[in-house]
Design a protein around this motif. Structure first.
Motif, mmCIF file in Angstrom:
data_model
loop_
_atom_site.group_PDB
_atom_site.id
_atom_site.type_symbol
_atom_site.label_atom_id
_atom_site.label_comp_id
_atom_site.label_asym_id
_atom_site.label_seq_id
_atom_site.Cartn_x
_atom_site.Cartn_y
_atom_site.Cartn_z
ATOM 1 N N SER A 7 0.819 -1.218 0.000
ATOM 2 C CA SER A 7 0.000 0.000 0.000
ATOM 3 C C SER A 7 0.853 1.269 0.000
ATOM 4 O O SER A 7 0.329 2.374 -0.140
ATOM 5 N N ASN B 130 -0.466 0.367 -7.037
ATOM 6 C CA ASN B 130 0.951 0.763 -6.913
ATOM 7 C C ASN B 130 1.869 -0.145 -7.734
ATOM 8 O O ASN B 130 2.771 0.333 -8.435
ATOM 9 N N LYS C 105 -5.161 -0.130 -3.535
ATOM 10 C CA LYS C 105 -4.005 0.758 -3.772
ATOM 11 C C LYS C 105 -2.737 -0.083 -3.955
ATOM 12 O O LYS C 105 -1.873 0.256 -4.779
#
Ligand code: NAP
Length: 246
Positions: free
Chosen positions: A66, A121, A117
Protein backbone atom coordinates in the motif's frame (compact mmCIF):
# COMPACT_ATOMS: atom_id res chain seq x y z
CA UNK A 1 26.82 -23.58 -24.44
CA UNK A 2 24.87 -20.32 -24.01
CA UNK A 3 22.62 -20.26 -20.97
CA UNK A 4 19.03 -19.02 -21.37
CA UNK A 5 18.52 -16.05 -19.01
CA UNK A 6 16.05 -16.89 -16.25
CA UNK A 7 12.92 -14.76 -16.09
CA UNK A 8 12.31 -12.71 -12.97
CA UNK A 9 8.98 -12.87 -11.11
CA UNK A 10 7.86 -10.62 -8.25
CA UNK A 11 5.20 -12.32 -6.12
CA UNK A 12 3.58 -10.00 -3.58
CA UNK A 13 2.46 -11.44 -0.25
CA UNK A 14 4.60 -14.50 -0.83
CA UNK A 15 5.71 -15.34 2.70
CA UNK A 16 2.64 -17.46 3.47
CA UNK A 17 -0.49 -19.01 1.99
CA UNK A 18 -1.20 -18.87 -1.73
CA UNK A 19 1.69 -16.49 -2.44
CA UNK A 20 4.26 -18.85 -0.89
CA UNK A 21 2.92 -21.72 -3.02
CA UNK A 22 3.13 -19.50 -6.12
CA UNK A 23 6.72 -18.47 -5.36
CA UNK A 24 7.73 -22.10 -4.84
CA UNK A 25 5.98 -23.22 -8.02
CA UNK A 26 7.44 -20.44 -10.18
CA UNK A 27 10.92 -21.19 -8.79
CA UNK A 28 10.52 -24.83 -9.80
CA UNK A 29 9.25 -23.66 -13.21
CA UNK A 30 12.63 -21.90 -13.61
CA UNK A 31 11.82 -18.33 -12.61
CA UNK A 32 14.00 -16.28 -10.30
CA UNK A 33 11.53 -15.16 -7.65
CA UNK A 34 11.23 -12.07 -5.48
CA UNK A 35 9.38 -13.02 -2.30
CA UNK A 36 7.53 -9.95 -1.03
CA UNK A 37 6.01 -9.62 2.46
CA UNK A 38 5.21 -6.78 4.86
CA UNK A 39 5.41 -8.25 8.37
CA UNK A 40 7.46 -11.14 9.73
CA UNK A 41 10.63 -11.78 7.71
CA UNK A 42 11.17 -15.33 9.04
CA UNK A 43 8.75 -17.28 6.78
CA UNK A 44 9.94 -15.35 3.70
CA UNK A 45 13.58 -16.09 4.53
CA UNK A 46 12.76 -19.75 5.17
CA UNK A 47 11.01 -20.03 1.78
CA UNK A 48 13.96 -18.35 0.04
CA UNK A 49 16.30 -20.84 1.71
CA UNK A 50 14.15 -23.80 0.57
CA UNK A 51 14.14 -22.46 -3.00
CA UNK A 52 17.91 -21.95 -3.01
CA UNK A 53 18.47 -25.43 -1.57
CA UNK A 54 16.58 -26.97 -4.46
CA UNK A 55 18.66 -25.10 -7.02
CA UNK A 56 16.45 -22.04 -7.50
CA UNK A 57 17.16 -18.34 -7.05
CA UNK A 58 15.17 -16.15 -4.67
CA UNK A 59 15.32 -12.72 -3.06
CA UNK A 60 13.16 -11.54 -0.17
CA UNK A 61 11.77 -8.00 -0.31
CA UNK A 62 9.98 -6.36 2.59
CA UNK A 63 7.49 -3.81 1.24
CA UNK A 64 4.00 -2.87 2.29
CA UNK A 65 2.28 -2.84 -1.10
CA UNK A 66 0.00 0.00 0.00
CA UNK A 67 3.11 2.23 0.19
CA UNK A 68 4.03 3.44 -3.32
CA UNK A 69 7.62 4.28 -2.37
CA UNK A 70 8.16 0.87 -0.78
CA UNK A 71 6.85 -0.73 -3.99
CA UNK A 72 9.24 1.35 -6.10
CA UNK A 73 12.12 0.27 -3.83
CA UNK A 74 11.08 -3.39 -4.29
CA UNK A 75 11.31 -3.00 -8.08
CA UNK A 76 14.68 -1.22 -7.61
CA UNK A 77 15.94 -4.19 -5.55
CA UNK A 78 14.79 -6.69 -8.20
CA UNK A 79 16.44 -4.67 -10.97
CA UNK A 80 19.68 -4.27 -9.03
CA UNK A 81 19.86 -7.98 -8.19
CA UNK A 82 18.65 -9.48 -11.45
CA UNK A 83 18.58 -6.75 -14.13
CA UNK A 84 14.81 -6.45 -14.67
CA UNK A 85 11.35 -7.86 -14.00
CA UNK A 86 9.29 -10.07 -16.34
CA UNK A 87 6.38 -11.22 -14.21
CA UNK A 88 4.29 -9.53 -11.52
CA UNK A 89 1.90 -11.58 -9.40
CA UNK A 90 -0.29 -9.28 -7.29
CA UNK A 91 -1.25 -11.79 -4.65
CA UNK A 92 -0.96 -9.72 -1.42
CA UNK A 93 -4.37 -9.15 0.13
CA UNK A 94 -6.34 -9.07 3.35
CA UNK A 95 -9.86 -10.09 4.39
CA UNK A 96 -11.86 -9.36 7.49
CA UNK A 97 -15.53 -10.17 7.12
CA UNK A 98 -17.84 -7.66 8.81
CA UNK A 99 -21.28 -6.28 8.06
CA UNK A 100 -20.89 -3.03 6.15
CA UNK A 101 -22.70 -1.10 8.91
CA UNK A 102 -20.13 -2.27 11.47
CA UNK A 103 -17.04 -1.54 9.37
CA UNK A 104 -14.86 1.24 10.78
CA UNK A 105 -13.16 3.89 8.65
CA UNK A 106 -9.82 2.28 9.58
CA UNK A 107 -10.88 -1.18 8.40
CA UNK A 108 -12.29 0.25 5.16
CA UNK A 109 -9.06 2.18 4.51
CA UNK A 110 -6.90 -0.85 5.37
CA UNK A 111 -8.75 -3.07 2.88
CA UNK A 112 -8.74 -0.53 0.07
CA UNK A 113 -5.14 0.44 0.94
CA UNK A 114 -3.72 -3.06 0.59
CA UNK A 115 -6.08 -4.80 -1.85
CA UNK A 116 -6.74 -1.87 -4.23
CA UNK A 117 -4.01 0.76 -3.77
CA UNK A 118 -1.48 -2.07 -3.34
CA UNK A 119 -2.48 -3.50 -6.72
CA UNK A 120 -2.54 -0.01 -8.27
CA UNK A 121 0.95 0.76 -6.91
CA UNK A 122 2.53 -2.37 -8.36
CA UNK A 123 0.68 -2.06 -11.70
CA UNK A 124 1.80 1.57 -12.10
CA UNK A 125 5.38 0.56 -11.39
CA UNK A 126 5.08 -2.42 -13.75
CA UNK A 127 3.82 -0.13 -16.54
CA UNK A 128 7.15 1.70 -16.39
CA UNK A 129 9.41 -1.24 -15.67
CA UNK A 130 8.10 -4.64 -16.77
CA UNK A 131 10.05 -6.13 -19.65
CA UNK A 132 8.16 -6.42 -22.94
CA UNK A 133 6.70 -9.91 -23.28
CA UNK A 134 5.97 -9.99 -19.54
CA UNK A 135 3.00 -11.29 -17.60
CA UNK A 136 0.83 -9.84 -14.84
CA UNK A 137 -1.56 -11.83 -12.65
CA UNK A 138 -3.86 -9.98 -10.22
CA UNK A 139 -5.93 -11.48 -7.43
CA UNK A 140 -9.70 -11.22 -7.23
CA UNK A 141 -11.98 -13.64 -5.33
CA UNK A 142 -14.93 -15.87 -6.06
CA UNK A 143 -16.69 -14.18 -3.11
CA UNK A 144 -17.38 -11.37 -5.58
CA UNK A 145 -19.85 -13.66 -7.37
CA UNK A 146 -21.42 -15.05 -4.18
CA UNK A 147 -22.58 -11.77 -2.56
CA UNK A 148 -22.45 -13.24 0.95
CA UNK A 149 -23.22 -10.94 3.89
CA UNK A 150 -20.04 -9.61 5.52
CA UNK A 151 -18.08 -9.35 2.29
CA UNK A 152 -19.20 -5.89 1.06
CA UNK A 153 -15.90 -4.07 1.56
CA UNK A 154 -13.68 -7.00 0.54
CA UNK A 155 -15.78 -7.62 -2.58
CA UNK A 156 -15.61 -3.90 -3.34
CA UNK A 157 -11.82 -4.15 -3.35
CA UNK A 158 -11.85 -7.20 -5.61
CA UNK A 159 -14.33 -5.55 -8.02
CA UNK A 160 -11.78 -2.74 -8.37
CA UNK A 161 -9.00 -5.27 -9.04
CA UNK A 162 -11.09 -6.90 -11.79
CA UNK A 163 -11.74 -3.47 -13.34
CA UNK A 164 -7.99 -2.68 -13.29
CA UNK A 165 -7.29 -6.03 -14.94
CA UNK A 166 -9.60 -5.46 -17.91
CA UNK A 167 -8.48 -1.87 -18.56
CA UNK A 168 -4.76 -2.35 -17.92
CA UNK A 169 -4.62 -5.27 -20.37
CA UNK A 170 -5.68 -2.76 -23.06
CA UNK A 171 -3.43 0.05 -21.84
CA UNK A 172 -0.38 -2.18 -22.34
CA UNK A 173 -1.17 -2.60 -26.04
CA UNK A 174 1.98 -3.10 -28.10
CA UNK A 175 4.13 -4.38 -25.22
CA UNK A 176 3.19 -8.06 -25.57
CA UNK A 177 2.35 -8.12 -21.86
CA UNK A 178 -0.73 -10.06 -20.71
CA UNK A 179 -2.79 -8.97 -17.71
CA UNK A 180 -5.15 -11.48 -16.12
CA UNK A 181 -6.62 -12.17 -12.70
CA UNK A 182 -7.31 -15.31 -10.73
CA UNK A 183 -10.46 -15.43 -8.57
CA UNK A 184 -10.00 -18.33 -6.15
CA UNK A 185 -12.80 -19.99 -4.22
CA UNK A 186 -12.15 -20.96 -0.59
CA UNK A 187 -8.50 -21.95 -0.10
CA UNK A 188 -7.15 -23.35 3.18
CA UNK A 189 -4.91 -20.47 4.30
CA UNK A 190 -4.77 -18.16 7.33
CA UNK A 191 -6.83 -15.57 5.45
CA UNK A 192 -9.70 -18.01 4.99
CA UNK A 193 -9.44 -20.10 8.18
CA UNK A 194 -8.81 -17.40 10.81
CA UNK A 195 -11.93 -16.65 12.83
CA UNK A 196 -14.06 -19.45 11.33
CA UNK A 197 -15.47 -22.31 13.42
CA UNK A 198 -14.82 -25.91 12.31
CA UNK A 199 -18.52 -26.13 11.34
CA UNK A 200 -18.28 -23.05 9.12
CA UNK A 201 -15.08 -24.32 7.48
CA UNK A 202 -16.85 -27.66 6.81
CA UNK A 203 -19.78 -25.77 5.24
CA UNK A 204 -17.42 -23.91 2.89
CA UNK A 205 -15.67 -27.18 2.04
CA UNK A 206 -19.04 -28.62 0.92
CA UNK A 207 -19.80 -25.65 -1.37
CA UNK A 208 -17.83 -26.73 -4.46
CA UNK A 209 -19.20 -29.78 -6.28
CA UNK A 210 -15.68 -31.16 -5.81
CA UNK A 211 -16.51 -31.15 -2.06
CA UNK A 212 -13.23 -29.96 -0.60
CA UNK A 213 -11.43 -26.74 0.21
CA UNK A 214 -8.92 -25.59 -2.35
CA UNK A 215 -5.22 -25.79 -1.43
CA UNK A 216 -2.61 -23.11 -2.23
CA UNK A 217 -1.11 -25.41 -4.88
CA UNK A 218 -4.47 -25.47 -6.73
CA UNK A 219 -3.99 -21.74 -7.35
CA UNK A 220 -0.21 -21.84 -7.85
CA UNK A 221 -0.74 -24.18 -10.81
CA UNK A 222 -3.18 -21.72 -12.42
CA UNK A 223 -0.70 -18.87 -11.98
CA UNK A 224 2.08 -21.09 -13.36
CA UNK A 225 -0.04 -21.61 -16.49
CA UNK A 226 -0.93 -17.92 -16.85
CA UNK A 227 2.70 -16.79 -16.67
CA UNK A 228 4.00 -19.69 -18.73
CA UNK A 229 4.45 -20.14 -22.48
CA UNK A 230 1.06 -21.83 -23.10
CA UNK A 231 -1.08 -18.89 -21.93
CA UNK A 232 0.20 -16.27 -24.38
CA UNK A 233 -3.22 -15.72 -25.96
CA UNK A 234 -5.12 -15.29 -22.66
CA UNK A 235 -5.36 -11.59 -21.89
CA UNK A 236 -7.72 -9.40 -19.85
CA UNK A 237 -9.46 -12.43 -18.34
CA UNK A 238 -10.58 -13.43 -14.86
CA UNK A 239 -9.94 -17.12 -14.19
CA UNK A 240 -12.41 -18.35 -11.57
CA UNK A 241 -10.48 -21.21 -9.98
CA UNK A 242 -12.94 -22.39 -7.35
CA UNK A 243 -13.81 -26.07 -7.78
CA UNK A 244 -17.13 -25.02 -9.31
CA UNK A 245 -18.54 -22.92 -6.43
CA UNK A 246 -19.81 -20.22 -8.78
P1 NAP B 1 -2.74 -15.14 3.65
O1 NAP B 1 -2.58 -16.58 3.93
O2 NAP B 1 -3.30 -14.25 4.71
O3 NAP B 1 -1.31 -14.56 3.15
C1 NAP B 1 -1.24 -13.20 2.81
C2 NAP B 1 0.15 -12.83 2.38
O4 NAP B 1 0.15 -11.44 2.02
C3 NAP B 1 1.19 -13.00 3.45
O5 NAP B 1 2.41 -13.40 2.89
C4 NAP B 1 1.29 -11.60 4.05
O6 NAP B 1 2.58 -11.47 4.65
C5 NAP B 1 1.14 -10.75 2.79
N1 NAP B 1 0.67 -9.38 3.01
C6 NAP B 1 -0.36 -8.95 3.77
N2 NAP B 1 -0.45 -7.61 3.74
C7 NAP B 1 0.55 -7.18 2.93
C8 NAP B 1 1.00 -5.90 2.52
N3 NAP B 1 0.39 -4.77 2.94
N4 NAP B 1 2.07 -5.82 1.69
C9 NAP B 1 2.72 -6.94 1.28
N5 NAP B 1 2.35 -8.18 1.65
C10 NAP B 1 1.28 -8.29 2.48
O7 NAP B 1 -3.67 -14.91 2.37
P2 NAP B 1 -4.03 -15.91 1.14
O8 NAP B 1 -5.24 -16.68 1.50
O9 NAP B 1 -2.82 -16.61 0.70
O10 NAP B 1 -4.50 -14.84 0.04
C11 NAP B 1 -3.72 -14.45 -1.06
C12 NAP B 1 -4.62 -13.71 -2.05
O11 NAP B 1 -5.67 -14.58 -2.49
C13 NAP B 1 -5.32 -12.47 -1.48
O12 NAP B 1 -5.33 -11.46 -2.46
C14 NAP B 1 -6.74 -12.94 -1.21
O13 NAP B 1 -7.67 -11.90 -1.25
C15 NAP B 1 -6.92 -13.93 -2.36
N6 NAP B 1 -7.94 -14.95 -2.12
C16 NAP B 1 -7.82 -15.85 -1.11
C17 NAP B 1 -8.81 -16.81 -0.92
C18 NAP B 1 -8.76 -17.82 0.18
O14 NAP B 1 -9.77 -18.51 0.40
N7 NAP B 1 -7.64 -17.97 0.88
C19 NAP B 1 -9.94 -16.82 -1.77
C20 NAP B 1 -10.03 -15.86 -2.77
C21 NAP B 1 -9.03 -14.93 -2.96
P3 NAP B 1 2.83 -10.41 5.83
O15 NAP B 1 1.76 -10.64 6.84
O16 NAP B 1 4.21 -10.63 6.30
O17 NAP B 1 2.75 -9.10 5.14
Amino acid sequence: MTQVKKKIAIVTGASRGIGAAIAGRLASDGFTVVINYSGDAAPAEELAREIEETGGTALTAKADVSDAQAVARMFDAAETAFGGVDVLVNNAGILKTLPLAETSDEEYDRHFGINVKGTFNTLREAAKRLNDGGRIVNFSSTTLALNMPGYAVYNGTKAAVEAFTHVFAKELRGRNITVNAVAPGPIATDLFLNGKSDELVAQFAKMPPLERLGQPDDIASVVSFLVGPDAGWINGQIVRANGGVA
